[in-house]
Design a protein around this motif. Structure first.
Motif: not given
Length: 198
Positions: A68-70, A120-121, A168-171, A176-179
């Motif tokens: 959901q956040l993504t 990741h991008l 690889p990036r795992h938020w 995710l909230r900050e983004i």
């Protein structure tokens, strides 16, 4: 004993000035006292309703899942990309908003390396540009044309850096909230600036 100064009645719809007969007296008459009590009760209820709503929103926010956040972060990011590139031609085909049949809903925020192939991008601003829906969805992203347009826009070094980036990036939930919040703020800032300019 000093004479008391006249006060303005605190009840709504009453602008009478009165001389208080008791300390801390706020109203001019019993009817105004009843009206003021009702007014204070309504204000307290409104305050409690606002606090309940704030608590409910905080509880709902805390319960949001990563997907959901993504989605929310992606929506804010995509809107920013469309606004950032407004007025620029499509990264693939070079058409722009001057074409009569193109409207605001004709545009996507298209990723060079798709969010499926390179998640990741997904929030990389070099990897995402304003693209016609026709090119993005119906033209399978038009990767070759996108690469050519991207090389003209950001330079071949940055394109090759994108292609080589497989880290690889795992938020986390908070990231995710900050983004999401960062891009919402940037979108609002762009809209405000454009309103001032017009």
């Amino acid at each position: 004993m000093r004479p008391r100064k006249p006060k303005l009645c605190r009840a709504r719809n009453c602008s009478e000035r009165f001389v208080p007969t008791r300390p801390l007296q706020k109203v001019c008459s019993p009817a105004c006292g009843i009206a003021l009590a009702q007014q204070q009760r309504e204000a307290k209820e409104r305050r409690q309703k606002r606090e309940r709503k704030r608590a409910d929103n905080a509880r709902r926010e805390a319960m949001k899942t990563k997907p959901q956040l993504t989605r929310e972060a992606q929506k804010a990011f995509n809107e920013f990309i469309r606004l950032r590139d407004e007025g620029r031609p499509c990264i693939c085909c070079g058409r722009n908003t001057l074409d009569n049949h193109l409207t605001g809903s004709s545009w996507d925020a298209g990723h060079y390396r798709s969010t499926g192939a390179a998640p990741h991008l997904r929030f990389n601003e070099d990897n995402c540009h304003r693209q016609l829906v026709q090119c993005n969805r119906h033209g399978a992203g038009r990767a070759v044309d996108y690469r050519l347009g991207l090389a003209k826009r950001i330079g071949i070094e940055r394109v090759e850096a994108l292609e080589a980036d497989n880290t690889p990036r795992h938020w986390t939930h908070d990231e995710l909230r900050e983004i999401r919040d960062t891009y919402r703020t940037r979108v609002n800032q762009i809209k405000r600036e454009r309103r001032k300019a017009s």
